[in-house]
Design a protein around this motif. Structure first.
Motif, mmCIF file in Angstrom:
data_model
loop_
_atom_site.group_PDB
_atom_site.id
_atom_site.type_symbol
_atom_site.label_atom_id
_atom_site.label_comp_id
_atom_site.label_asym_id
_atom_site.label_seq_id
_atom_site.Cartn_x
_atom_site.Cartn_y
_atom_site.Cartn_z
ATOM 1 N N HIS A 116 6.611 -5.713 -2.442
ATOM 2 C CA HIS A 116 5.642 -6.807 -2.628
ATOM 3 C C HIS A 116 6.432 -8.095 -2.769
ATOM 4 C CE1 HIS A 116 2.567 -3.785 -3.261
ATOM 5 N NE2 HIS A 116 1.647 -4.735 -3.316
ATOM 6 N N GLU A 127 1.599 -10.818 -8.413
ATOM 7 C CA GLU A 127 1.067 -11.196 -7.102
ATOM 8 C C GLU A 127 -0.387 -11.653 -7.190
ATOM 9 O OE1 GLU A 127 -0.199 -7.033 -7.762
ATOM 10 O OE2 GLU A 127 1.606 -8.210 -8.186
ATOM 11 N N TRP A 128 -1.004 -11.507 -8.378
ATOM 12 C CA TRP A 128 -2.393 -11.945 -8.582
ATOM 13 C C TRP A 128 -2.478 -13.284 -9.312
ATOM 14 C CZ3 TRP A 128 -7.552 -9.971 -8.068
ATOM 15 C CH2 TRP A 128 -7.653 -8.867 -7.212
ATOM 16 N N HIS A 169 -0.123 -10.693 1.718
ATOM 17 C CA HIS A 169 -0.848 -10.162 0.572
ATOM 18 C C HIS A 169 -2.128 -10.969 0.382
ATOM 19 C CE1 HIS A 169 -1.530 -8.612 -3.562
ATOM 20 N NE2 HIS A 169 -0.977 -7.543 -3.040
ATOM 21 N N HIS A 170 -2.819 -10.813 -0.742
ATOM 22 C CA HIS A 170 -4.139 -11.448 -0.932
ATOM 23 C C HIS A 170 -4.062 -12.974 -0.840
ATOM 24 C CE1 HIS A 170 -4.981 -7.462 -2.140
ATOM 25 N NE2 HIS A 170 -4.835 -7.589 -3.446
ATOM 26 N N TYR A 181 2.290 -3.562 5.116
ATOM 27 C CA TYR A 181 1.108 -3.721 4.256
ATOM 28 C C TYR A 181 0.397 -4.961 4.773
ATOM 29 C CZ TYR A 181 -1.398 -5.409 0.049
ATOM 30 O OH TYR A 181 -2.353 -5.876 -0.837
ATOM 31 N N ASP A 214 -5.140 -3.045 2.550
ATOM 32 C CA ASP A 214 -5.487 -3.157 1.125
ATOM 33 C C ASP A 214 -6.485 -4.300 0.998
ATOM 34 O OD1 ASP A 214 -3.489 -3.681 -1.932
ATOM 35 O OD2 ASP A 214 -5.251 -2.443 -1.550
ATOM 36 N N ARG A 226 -7.317 2.630 3.375
ATOM 37 C CA ARG A 226 -7.915 1.399 2.838
ATOM 38 C C ARG A 226 -8.339 0.451 3.953
ATOM 39 N NH1 ARG A 226 -4.469 0.100 -2.729
ATOM 40 N NH2 ARG A 226 -4.286 2.274 -3.413
ATOM 41 N N ARG A 249 -11.890 4.606 -0.498
ATOM 42 C CA ARG A 249 -10.757 4.712 -1.422
ATOM 43 C C ARG A 249 -11.122 5.325 -2.748
ATOM 44 N NH1 ARG A 249 -7.611 -0.640 -3.568
ATOM 45 N NH2 ARG A 249 -6.944 0.223 -5.551
ATOM 46 N N GLU A 283 -3.332 5.258 -6.601
ATOM 47 C CA GLU A 283 -2.492 4.148 -7.055
ATOM 48 C C GLU A 283 -2.181 4.296 -8.527
ATOM 49 O OE1 GLU A 283 -3.169 -0.648 -7.536
ATOM 50 O OE2 GLU A 283 -3.575 0.293 -5.585
ATOM 51 N N CYS A 343 1.153 5.361 -4.639
ATOM 52 C CA CYS A 343 2.003 4.182 -4.746
ATOM 53 C C CYS A 343 2.092 3.812 -6.231
ATOM 54 C CB CYS A 343 1.469 3.018 -3.925
ATOM 55 S SG CYS A 343 -0.197 2.479 -4.355
HETATM 56 O O1 FHN Z 1 -4.539 -5.849 -5.569
HETATM 57 C C1 FHN Z 1 -3.569 -5.036 -4.998
HETATM 58 C C2 FHN Z 1 -2.305 -5.118 -5.764
HETATM 59 O O2 FHN Z 1 -1.863 -6.420 -5.820
HETATM 60 C C3 FHN Z 1 -1.270 -4.228 -5.094
HETATM 61 O O3 FHN Z 1 -1.031 -4.681 -3.802
HETATM 62 C C4 FHN Z 1 -1.797 -2.801 -5.044
HETATM 63 C C5 FHN Z 1 -0.804 -1.888 -4.326
HETATM 64 O O4 FHN Z 1 -1.404 -0.730 -3.932
HETATM 65 N N1 FHN Z 1 -3.078 -2.743 -4.381
HETATM 66 C C6 FHN Z 1 -4.118 -3.622 -4.881
HETATM 67 C C7 FHN Z 1 -4.735 -3.086 -6.138
HETATM 68 O O5 FHN Z 1 -5.327 -1.865 -5.897
#
Ligand code: FHN
Length: 579
Positions: free
Chosen positions: A14, A35-36, A83-84, A126, A181, A212, A217, A237, A253
């Motif tokens: 990440h 990361e959030w 990522h998000h 990812y 994701d 996903r 999920r 997860e 993971c």
């Molecule tokens: O929100 C994401 C989180 O930041 C991270 O990437 C994980 C990894 O599996 N997946 C999400 C939360 O379920």
């Protein structure tokens, strides 16, 4: 799926702009995963995207990352292409919010693809469906000032597809997995999931897609086994399904601390011992382990992560055969650790026992490992990391006993390799009475048929949605007698009132079974212990069988355990040698 099943162990990475603040915004620590931070800090996307101008990881060295993964025994890498927060780690023609728009100006994914190719590691991407900064992604964050009316979600999906085409056929090598994701928001639907899976597969028929991409999920458990969903494998997860997910490929993971992306304050590191045992546990249940690192803003993988990966690598150096290319344990449960297996040419089987708890000295001072329930003939046994020691295998009433040296070759998990004739023939060890003669039949030890399954959340039998759901336990009693039956169960409001039976087979003439009524509780995990009466049990081996009689609501009950306590003296005096 061959390479994936053989690999068993991968590195999750990440990395992105969120590494720069490292969990701190305007001098304040932001709760939650690194990361959030945009979401945790309720940051206006327009205040977040300028981080792009600060992204300059001058110490980034793709070959070093690949070297660290290989030395740990990891066979594939899954890195966050996006990522998000929407920032892209490659040179994308679809957006300027990418790495080429930073002072760094190097295509990180291309450098990693080259290093992976050279190092023989499979590179995977990812990719987040949720995107907090893209002008067309919906829903907006509640504090995002941009007018949602200006957004066109179909246009967002179009952009995403264009970027996926760049990643899959843009010269980043043969991408192993598309790890989607961020699929949980309402704008993403089952239909969109099916369509995206088809789109990706259309570009590269051999690419693996996780589940996903679709909506199957089922939270952290990773896979809703009831529905028909797109995707090639389940994704638990931060947890290991206690029974694995039989019949399906899956991959747990996990973080090494509590965050996926770099966060300066998060030092809650798991020990390498815990991580090695997690790897054994996951492989013994037929799954893959995707262990995460969150690189620092300078491009280095945190030293605490490198240290743990090095320790795992040292273990894999000696014991890797017990992980790569193996399949799930033939044993339901082992008192001393875990087990994996591998088919040998000619039809024989090799069992790998991961010994977590080294046997104590027996009467003659030696150490023997009892493998309960193994019926198949043992043809050879050797201890990895101590192959000089001659392990002797002896057939016993309870299975096979194998001699071991005084000291474990590895304190975390020593691997005993045992070759047997044919495929494993295992007799499910019977549950024996405890010191006071009582028998506790736990949910995890039940043999299940039909619509009932074990649930990790509260360690119970649940989803008991139809009369064909039956739970069985094997018990062995030296003497027969009358037993009081207590059931620990739960049912949510409006779900009580179902009837079930507890019976034994073979059954004595008198009192072969007893009926129970399920009480109504506060929720499915608000367990209560209910005395449902007495039953007669015969001496010797018998089965205890629980099956529905009438299901009043959507499911019979959640059952944690059944306890049988002897009511008369005969039964309460356990036979010599019982636990
Ligand atoms: O929100 C994401 C989180 O930041 C991270 O990437 C994980 C990894 O599996 N997946 C999400 C939360 O379920």
């Amino acid at each position: 799926m061959g390479w994936f099943r053989d690999a068993r162990f991968g590195m999750f990475i990440h990395w992105g702009l969120y590494a720069i603040p490292g969990g701190v915004w305007n001098g304040a620590s932001v709760p939650g995963a690194g990361e959030w931070i945009l979401d945790g800090g309720k940051i206006d996307p327009a205040a977040y995207t300028p981080l792009q101008g600060q992204f300059n990881p001058v110490e980034f060295d793709a070959e070093e990352w690949v070297r660290i993964a290989k030395a740990a025994g990891q066979r594939y890498i899954v890195i966050t292409s996006k990522h998000h927060d929407g920032f892209c780690l490659w040179d994308s023609r679809v957006t300027t919010f990418d790495v080429m728009g930073t002072p760094f100006k190097r295509d990180i994914l291309r450098e990693l693809a080259t290093a992976c190719e050279k190092g023989g590691i499979r590179l995977c991407f990812y990719h987040s469906i949720m995107d907090w900064t893209h002008p067309d992604y919906l829903p907006r964050r509640a504090w995002d000032p941009r007018d949602p009316e200006d957004a066109d979600f179909d246009r967002y999906v179009g952009d995403m597809k264009s970027q996926l085409r760049e990643l899959i056929s843009g010269g980043y090598g043969r991408v192993g997995i598309l790890w989607f994701d961020g699929e949980w928001e309402k704008t993403w639907t089952h239909e969109l999931g099916l369509d995206l899976a088809k789109f990706v597969r259309g570009i590269d028929p051999s690419i693996i897609i996780n589940n996903r991409v679709d909506k199957g999920r089922s939270g952290m458990a990773g896979l809703d086994t009831d529905g028909e969903w797109a995707g090639d494998y389940g994704t638990p997860e931060q947890e290991v399904p206690s029974m694995g997910i039989p019949g399906t490929d899956w991959e747990t993971c996990m973080t090494m601390n509590d965050t996926w992306g770099w966060k300066t304050s998060d030092t809650n590191w798991k020990s390498s011992e815990v991580l090695v045992r997690d790897l054994c546990d996951i492989a013994s249940k037929g799954g893959n382990f995707l262990l995460n690192v969150g690189p620092q803003p300078d491009g280095n993988i945190p030293p605490a992560s490198v240290e743990r990966l090095r320790a795992i690598g040292e273990w894999m150096e000696v014991n890797g055969d017990s992980i790569y290319g193996t399949s799930a344990s033939p044993f339901r449960r082992l008192p001393f650790g875990r087990c994996t297996q591998k088919a040998l040419p000619g039809g024989a089987t090799r069992l790998y026992f991961h010994i977590f708890d080294w046997p104590v000295a027996n009467a003659s001072g030696g150490r023997t490992l009892v493998v309960p329930g193994l019926e198949s003939p043992v043809t050879a046994a050797r201890l990895l990391g101590a192959t000089a020691f001659a392990c002797e295998a002896t057939r016993t009433d309870d299975g096979w006993s194998i001699s071991l040296p005084e000291t474990a070759p590895d304190a975390v998990a020593s691997v005993l390799e045992v070759d047997i004739e044919g495929v494993p023939d295992i007799e499910q060890p019977a549950t024996m009475p405890s010191a006071n003669g009582a028998l506790t039949l736990g949910a995890a030890d039940a043999l299940l048929t039909g619509h009932v399954r074990f649930e990790d959340r509260c360690e119970n039998l649940g989803f008991w949605v139809s009369a064909d759901g039956v739970a069985r336990w094997f018990v062995r009693l030296a003497v027969g007698g009358r037993y009081r039956v207590i059931a620990r169960m739960a049912a949510a409001p409006g779900e009580g009132g179902s009837h079930f039976t507890v019976a034994s087979a073979p059954s004595p003439a008198s009192q072969p079974s007893v009926n129970g009524i399920v009480p109504e509780c506060k929720d499915w995990c608000d367990f209560v212990e209910v005395d449902i009466g007495e039953i007669e049990l015969l001496a010797g081996e018998s089965e205890i069988i629980v099956r529905p009689h009438t299901i009043a609501g959507s499911a019979l009950m959640n059952l944690a355990w059944i306890r049988l306590t002897p009511t008369d003296s005969a039964a309460s005096t356990p036979p010599p040698g019982s636990k």
